[in-house]
Every structure is written in structure tokens, then in C-alpha cells.
Design an enzyme around this catalytic site. Structure first.
Site, PDB file in Angstrom:
ATOM      1  N   ARG A   1       8.708   5.919  -7.091  1.00 60.25           N
ATOM      2  CA  ARG A   1       8.549   5.879  -8.545  1.00 60.25           C
ATOM      3  C   ARG A   1       9.848   5.413  -9.191  1.00 60.25           C
ATOM      4  NH1 ARG A   1       4.619   5.338 -11.970  1.00 60.25           N
ATOM      5  NH2 ARG A   1       3.460   6.574 -10.438  1.00 60.25           N
TER       6      ARG A   1
ATOM      7  N   ASN B   1       7.915  15.416  -7.131  1.00 61.85           N
ATOM      8  CA  ASN B   1       6.540  15.730  -6.764  1.00 61.85           C
ATOM      9  C   ASN B   1       5.676  14.490  -6.734  1.00 61.85           C
ATOM     10  OD1 ASN B   1       4.081  17.649  -6.353  1.00 61.85           O
ATOM     11  ND2 ASN B   1       5.904  18.941  -6.386  1.00 61.85           N
TER      12      ASN B   1
ATOM     13  N   HIS C   1       3.976  12.460  -8.671  1.00 56.26           N
ATOM     14  CA  HIS C   1       4.285  11.283  -9.485  1.00 56.26           C
ATOM     15  C   HIS C   1       5.534  10.578  -8.973  1.00 56.26           C
ATOM     16  CE1 HIS C   1       5.450   9.032 -13.193  1.00 56.26           C
ATOM     17  NE2 HIS C   1       4.137   8.853 -13.248  1.00 56.26           N
ATOM     18  N   CYS C   2       6.517  11.340  -8.546  1.00 54.95           N
ATOM     19  CA  CYS C   2       7.795  10.772  -8.085  1.00 54.95           C
ATOM     20  C   CYS C   2       7.650   9.938  -6.817  1.00 54.95           C
ATOM     21  CB  CYS C   2       8.803  11.879  -7.810  1.00 54.95           C
ATOM     22  SG  CYS C   2       9.192  12.939  -9.202  1.00 54.95           S
ATOM     23  N   ILE C   3       6.662  10.242  -5.999  1.00 51.64           N
ATOM     24  CA  ILE C   3       6.562   9.575  -4.693  1.00 51.64           C
ATOM     25  C   ILE C   3       5.479   8.494  -4.684  1.00 51.64           C
ATOM     26  CG2 ILE C   3       7.484  11.530  -3.403  1.00 51.64           C
ATOM     27  CD1 ILE C   3       4.580  12.212  -2.579  1.00 51.64           C
TER      28      ILE C   3
END
Length: 366
Positions: free
Chosen positions: A93, A355, A357-359
Site C-alpha cells: 500500500r 493491517n 489495507h496496508c498490505i
């Protein structure tokens, strides 16, 4: 693919809302032992489950380092393409391309300069040279021309867009001295408008309490339900340090309008009850100089706002926490036309510093 010399705004490109239809979604396979415990095996189990869920809804591209390529390819996952993308860690992300559309069938992307969340000043790992090449590699895979912001540091997780001219960031991240210390707030805002095709930038003061990894990324704080409607991470316990941050964000957003002049409808999504790193979890992470440590007793920056979005579904992190069920309920009310997919074991992702969204990083369908 080529580097464009203009800017997205002058060329008619903009960042769509994540809820717009995707062509596919990218994820990077975790492996570094100084961030993911027990050689990343627990995290890999959760990533594999997440990939299997996402692939039910849209094609998934899994980027892996060379030494993990055969392992991931051998999983033989349907609707999944495994490609070799050298990386320093799994936060696509932030390190990956921010894709743009022009409403006429065109697809381009922003290739932000990445410096490990603060460079040598306060970054959380070193080196980050492979990570800074990920966006360019994604653009080549997707046949998308790119705009390189050489020297201007930004991460995809620090941006939320409604696709209609409004962008939301946090001051805590974008004004952090490890990113662009020689630029004023006004200069950074103009840069964001030019490279995201935006008309208005809103500045929430701070991110989630305890988010030392990203210095307060906005994707832990707010997400669009629709233009003019936001989900906000909320804490109603006045004795909790997150309460002041949630209240501050709420009051700011209530005082603002979006690029179209609309007042925001705000839905509160309670943060998880406080979660702390255990002794076992801490001891499973290798201690390496220059990497942010995972110490026993540290409070983790948990947030249900850090969910994933795919065509037809919302990927809701589950922490074995007392607020897990409430998060599913609120998300279903906000997205009635989408399946809410609970993702068990999200604590393993959170232990790494982010989490769902970040990955993940989506490619919009032009």
C-alpha cells in the site's frame, strides 16, 4: 513503461475511490524475520488465507522475493498470479504504485519516492532500495505509464480519496520531518493536488495512538463509505489515549466540507480494545539494529478502519477482540451491497505494523 513529464492533474488523471471497480489487487509475501515473528510463518498463514479470500472476487497478483518464489508458486492458488518482485518488506500500500484513471479508459500511476517511513531521520527499517522500485515494476506489469515524484516522499497509506476531488491525509504523517522537511504544509498540499488530480486536501491532525511505524497513516483513521460519507475510528473511553485523537478528528471533519461543498456524514467504528505485544510474540522477532523493535508490553495500533476492499466484498480484520463482531455489523450496514469477509488472525499482520489495507494495493479498472 515510460515516465511522464507533466503531472496527472494537467494530463486529466485522478485517483479514484477504492470502491470503484478493480482490475486486480496486489499483495507482497512477508518473510523478513526482524519484523515478522517466527520466520514469518504465522503471518504467511494469514496472508495465504487472505489471498484465497480475495481471489474469489478479483484477480490477485502476489509479489515475492526470489527465495520464496517456488514456495508460493507451488501453492497453486486459483485466480492468482505469482511474480518475482524484490522487496524489503510487505507494505505494498505504501511502497506500490498509486494508480490513476482519466475517465476515458486511461490508466497511469504515481510512483512516490519511498524512504522507509522517515529515512535515516526516523525510518523504521534500512535499506529500502528494493521497496522504492516496486511502483515502477507494478507499472510495467500493468502497462501503465507513471509519474515519478523524485525527492518527494509519500506513502499510499497516507492518502484517502473519494474520487471526486477530495483527499484526506494526517498532519502527523505528511508533516513528519523524516519525509519532506524542506517543504511547507502548503507546498505539500499543492503537490498532492497535482499528483492525485484533487481539488481539496483535508488535514486530520493525528493518526491512531501508538502508530510509530507510519507516524499516523490516515488508513487507520478514516475510509470513505461514499463521497460525503466517512467511517471514523472511534474510542469513547475518555481515559484511553485514543479518545482525544478520535474526538479531535471528529470535530475537524465536522467543521469541514469536501471538494463539492458537502458536509460529511460520519459513522463511528470503535477501535479494538487495547492489544499489547506478548513476551512470546516479542521473542519471536529477530533483533536487528536499524529496525523498529517489537517489545513486550507495547500497545499495538489496532484499527478496524484498516480493512481491505475488493470487488463485491469488504475484508474485515478480526483480532479475537471484544469489538470484532461490532465491526462486522457496522461495516455491513455501511456497505449493504458487499459481502463482509471476516479475516481471522489479523493480529499477526498487526504485529508487523499494519493491517489488511496496508498490505494490499488495488489497480482500478479503467
Amino acid at each position: 513503461m515510460r515516465i511522464n513529464q507533466g503531472t496527472p492533474k494537467t494530463d486529466g488523471f485522478y485517483m479514484p475511490c477504492e470502491l470503484a471497480e478493480h482490475r486486480c489487487i496486489y499483495i507482497l509475501w512477508p518473510e523478513r524475520p526482524d519484523n515478522w515473528r517466527n520466520g514469518a510463518k504465522p503471518a504467511q498463514k494469514v496472508f495465504k488465507n487472505l489471498i484465497e479470500v480475495m481471489s474469489k472476487y478479483e484477480p490477485v497478483v502476489v509479489g515475492v522475493n526470489q527465495d520464496q518464489y517456488a514456495h508460493v508458486l507451488g501453492m497453486n492458488l486459483p485466480n492468482v498470479s505469482v511474480v518475482e518482485i524484490s522487496n524489503n518488506d510487505s507494505w505494498i500500500r505504501d511502497t506500490g504504485a498509486t494508480f490513476l484513471i482519466d475517465g476515458k479508459g486511461g490508466l497511469r500511476a504515481v510512483d512516490w519516492t519511498f524512504n522507509g517511513y522517515g529515512g535515516l531521520y526516523n525510518g523504521i527499517y534500512f535499506p529500502w532500495d528494493y521497496d522504492d522500485l516496486i511502483a515502477a515494476k507494478m507499472c510495467n506489469i500493468e502497462y501503465a505509464d507513471r509519474y515519478r515524484t523524485e525527492g518527494f516522499v509519500m506513502e499510499g497509506g497516507s492518502i484517502a480519496s473519494d474520487g471526486e476531488g477530495t483527499v484526506i491525509v494526517t498532519e502527523e504523517t505528511c508533516l513528519d520531518p523524516g519525509r519532506n522537511p524542506d517543504m511547507t504544509k502548503e507546498q505539500i498540499e499543492e503537490k498532492l493536488k497535482e499528483y492525485l488530480g484533487a481539488e481539496k486536501v483535508l488535514w486530520i491532525p493525528r493518526g491512531i495512538y501508538g502508530d510509530e511505524d507510519t507516524n499516523g497513516h490516515v488508513d487507520n483513521v478514516v475510509q470513505f463509505v461514499a463521497p460525503g460519507k466517512l467511517l471514523l475510528s472511534w474510542e469513547d473511553n475518555e481515559d484511553d489515549p485514543q479518545y482525544e485523537r478520535s474526538k479531535e478528528a471528529l470535530e475537524y471533519l465536522q467543521s469541514e466540507t469536501d471538494a463539492k461543498g458537502r458536509k460529511f456524514e460520519i459513522v463511528k467504528l470503535h477501535v479494538p480494545a487495547p492489544m499489547y505485544i506478548t513476551k512470546e510474540e516479542s521473542e519471536g522477532v529477530d533483533s536487528v539494529d536499524g529496525t523498529l523493535p517489537r517489545n513486550e508490553g507495547d500497545r499495538m495500533a489496532g484499527s478496524y478502519i484498516n480493512f481491505g476492499i475488493v470487488n463485491g466484498a469488504i475484508l474485515c480484520p478480526q483480532f479475537d477482540n471484544e469489538y470484532d463482531a461490532e465491526a462486522i455489523k457496522v461495516l455491513q450496514e455501511c456497505y449493504p451491497d458487499r459481502v463482509i469477509e471476516p479475516i481471522a488472525g489479523a493480529r499477526e499482520i498487526l504485529l508487523g505494523g499494519g493491517n489488511i489495507h496496508c498490505i494490499t494495493q488495488q489497480v482500478p479498472k479503467p
